[in-house]
Design a protein around this motif. Sequence first.
Motif, short mmCIF file in Angstrom:
data_model
loop_
_atom_site.label_atom_id
_atom_site.label_comp_id
_atom_site.label_asym_id
_atom_site.label_seq_id
_atom_site.Cartn_x
_atom_site.Cartn_y
_atom_site.Cartn_z
N LEU A 270 -127.02 -16.72 -34.48
CA LEU A 270 -128.07 -17.16 -33.55
C LEU A 270 -129.16 -17.92 -34.32
O LEU A 270 -129.61 -18.98 -33.88
CB LEU A 270 -128.68 -15.97 -32.81
N PHE A 271 -129.54 -17.40 -35.49
CA PHE A 271 -130.59 -18.07 -36.27
C PHE A 271 -130.12 -19.43 -36.77
O PHE A 271 -130.89 -20.40 -36.77
CB PHE A 271 -131.00 -17.19 -37.46
N SER A 272 -128.84 -19.52 -37.15
CA SER A 272 -128.31 -20.80 -37.65
C SER A 272 -128.36 -21.89 -36.59
O SER A 272 -128.29 -23.08 -36.91
CB SER A 272 -126.86 -20.64 -38.15
N SER A 273 -128.49 -21.48 -35.35
CA SER A 273 -128.54 -22.43 -34.23
C SER A 273 -129.95 -22.99 -34.01
O SER A 273 -130.15 -23.81 -33.12
CB SER A 273 -128.04 -21.72 -32.97
N LEU A 274 -130.89 -22.55 -34.86
CA LEU A 274 -132.30 -22.96 -34.70
C LEU A 274 -132.80 -23.90 -35.79
O LEU A 274 -133.80 -24.60 -35.59
CB LEU A 274 -133.21 -21.72 -34.67
N VAL A 275 -132.20 -23.87 -36.97
CA VAL A 275 -132.77 -24.61 -38.11
C VAL A 275 -131.68 -25.44 -38.81
O VAL A 275 -130.52 -25.05 -38.85
CB VAL A 275 -133.41 -23.64 -39.14
N GLY A 276 -132.09 -26.57 -39.40
CA GLY A 276 -131.13 -27.41 -40.13
C GLY A 276 -129.99 -27.81 -39.20
O GLY A 276 -130.21 -28.28 -38.10
N GLY A 277 -128.76 -27.61 -39.66
CA GLY A 277 -127.65 -27.84 -38.75
C GLY A 277 -126.48 -28.55 -39.38
O GLY A 277 -126.40 -28.75 -40.60
N LEU A 278 -125.54 -28.90 -38.51
CA LEU A 278 -124.27 -29.50 -38.95
C LEU A 278 -124.44 -30.99 -39.25
O LEU A 278 -125.10 -31.70 -38.51
CB LEU A 278 -123.21 -29.31 -37.87
N GLU A 297 -136.56 -22.88 -46.92
CA GLU A 297 -137.51 -21.89 -46.40
C GLU A 297 -136.79 -20.61 -45.99
O GLU A 297 -137.39 -19.53 -45.98
CB GLU A 297 -138.23 -22.43 -45.15
N TYR A 298 -135.51 -20.73 -45.65
CA TYR A 298 -134.78 -19.59 -45.09
C TYR A 298 -133.67 -19.08 -45.98
O TYR A 298 -132.95 -18.13 -45.62
CB TYR A 298 -134.20 -19.96 -43.71
N PHE B 124 -138.27 -14.90 -35.83
CA PHE B 124 -136.94 -14.38 -35.51
C PHE B 124 -136.80 -13.06 -36.25
O PHE B 124 -136.94 -13.04 -37.48
CB PHE B 124 -135.87 -15.38 -35.98
N MET B 192 -134.11 -26.27 -32.40
CA MET B 192 -132.65 -26.26 -32.30
C MET B 192 -132.06 -26.91 -33.55
O MET B 192 -132.60 -27.88 -34.07
CB MET B 192 -132.17 -27.03 -31.06
N ALA B 193 -130.96 -26.36 -34.04
CA ALA B 193 -130.22 -26.97 -35.14
C ALA B 193 -129.34 -28.09 -34.60
O ALA B 193 -128.85 -28.01 -33.47
CB ALA B 193 -129.33 -25.93 -35.82
N ASP B 194 -129.10 -29.12 -35.42
CA ASP B 194 -128.05 -30.08 -35.07
C ASP B 194 -126.75 -29.30 -34.95
O ASP B 194 -126.35 -28.60 -35.89
CB ASP B 194 -127.92 -31.15 -36.18
N MET B 197 -125.03 -24.41 -32.54
CA MET B 197 -123.78 -23.68 -32.75
C MET B 197 -123.53 -22.51 -31.80
O MET B 197 -122.42 -22.34 -31.28
CB MET B 197 -123.68 -23.20 -34.19
#
Lengths: 303, 303
Positions: A270-278, A297-298, B124, B192-194, B197
Amino acid sequence: MSRRTISHEEGAIYEFTPELEPIATVESGEKLTIDTRDSLDGAVQSDADVIEAVPDEVNAATGPIEVAGAEPGDVLRVDIEDIRLTEEHGRVISIEGFGLLAGHDGIEAPKTRMTPIEDGTLSFEGIDADIPVDPLIGTIGVATESESHTTLVPHNHGGNLDTTDLAAGNTVYLPVFQEGAMLAMGDCKAAMADGEMCGTGAEIGTDIDITVEVLNEPETELERPLIETPDAWKPLANAETLEEACELANRDAIELLSAEHDISTTDAYLFSSLVGGLEISQVVDPLVTVRNSIPKEYLSSPF
Amino acid sequence: MSRRTISHEEGAIYEFTPELEPIATVESGEKLTIDTRDSLDGAVQSDADVIEAVPDEVNAATGPIEVAGAEPGDVLRVDIEDIRLTEEHGRVISIEGFGLLAGHDGIEAPKTRMTPIEDGTLSFEGIDADIPVDPLIGTIGVATESESHTTLVPHNHGGNLDTTDLAAGNTVYLPVFQEGAMLAMGDCKAAMADGEMCGTGAEIGTDIDITVEVLNEPETELERPLIETPDAWKPLANAETLEEACELANRDAIELLSAEHDISTTDAYLFSSLVGGLEISQVVDPLVTVRNSIPKEYLSSPF
């Protein structure tokens, strides 16, 4: 420590296998300059030189370089300090049957465009703008675990990753599968778009300054390459489809987040869906490459 | 011109169709504030509120707003000037069968994590870091050409694009398929992350300041949405697979490059492989979304 040069003239490989014979042996912590030739071995020197089919031998990777003390299960840290162009032009090409839009209407293949380089910028005929030189390493990897991959293929050992973040100022961490790691690299580009749509960037020979370091018995075992930039950690993953590569890269990012913060896999997801990304590395090689960026930061160093 | 507010309480849609009845009519050039509710219509107010299945009605889009003078073939320009959060928390959730890692080992669904917001940062639980609020519009679109799409689907009319660039300071250009365009938007995220996910960002209600402008008989006809940031032009494309979306976005980028520089499609393709590149918007909706960024050094306004 003075910087030792290892040239493609001493040796270069077109396949990463489990058993590679080194052309040089270096110490952990040693500073090196790696001299690489362009991915097409000099076959393209003008717009008239076209490549009819993907060559059997492509992306020559200078090496293999044995790093003393590297054992299976270790991690090889490669700091990329500088990438200097050794030619006055790159070349961007299409090849029949290769590239994102291969076979589409209006897309000619084979076709070559030379990209002359002057004062730190590339030019492209018909585009009235200077393109900044922004060099990157296309192929970098180590001896594989058990299978063999030509230097056209990216996989867990690295290989043809074609990732814009493989650039000066960044670090790539590679899993060590064989004694001595057996590092090799080449296939540099003077510039490349995320995606490498036509199948190449501006292919060019380079001198790459690196420092190699063996992380013995690392706190985190690596299954696949991991990139560190000044701002982010980016697990890389290769797969048949972009969807599968996204899943692998996201799973790796989640595992790092979960371990560092002692949170559940689901919470890390869930957290990965908020920061940075693909992010897309390339969409054209036999396996495609995706990375999942997590800002620093994370996430701190997993090693 | 004073800024008129249009609220989701006046009307919101869950489906983009060719025939939409407007809740308001505005002039081209008018400044608006669009009040949106969160994508889950307020159903999630604590970690204990979980969503068992994707609701039939999700991503309420405030509108439709008729823009006077917009005709099929025109382009609707929407400048996103500000996105203000109207709640003190967002929520990020997993739903069974939905999301990049749906069904993977260790991924629980349904699960909810509230993301409290204070002083411009999200928190979070379990992550000891402030997450900057960086709001974006998840769903923005116009009446469709002939088919109908729920607000869960992104397509040529816009819709559930879930793209981090749909943020303050940027502009989105949408093709006009029906008289009055019939603009609607909602489904905002505080961050939101790119890739989005897990299937959501930090879902939240907002007030969005925009200016709408009709570009009559534009120099370039749009088939799909196009985003302008301060630095780049980014055609967006939606498809069943990321590979197909990459192809469409790259084709659109090539068409713009070819038209501006009067170069062949092939040359534009080769050039597109050198600068900017492919970016992932989201990998979780019924169609996935990709953009192809071209820096403004190489592309000026196509309109």
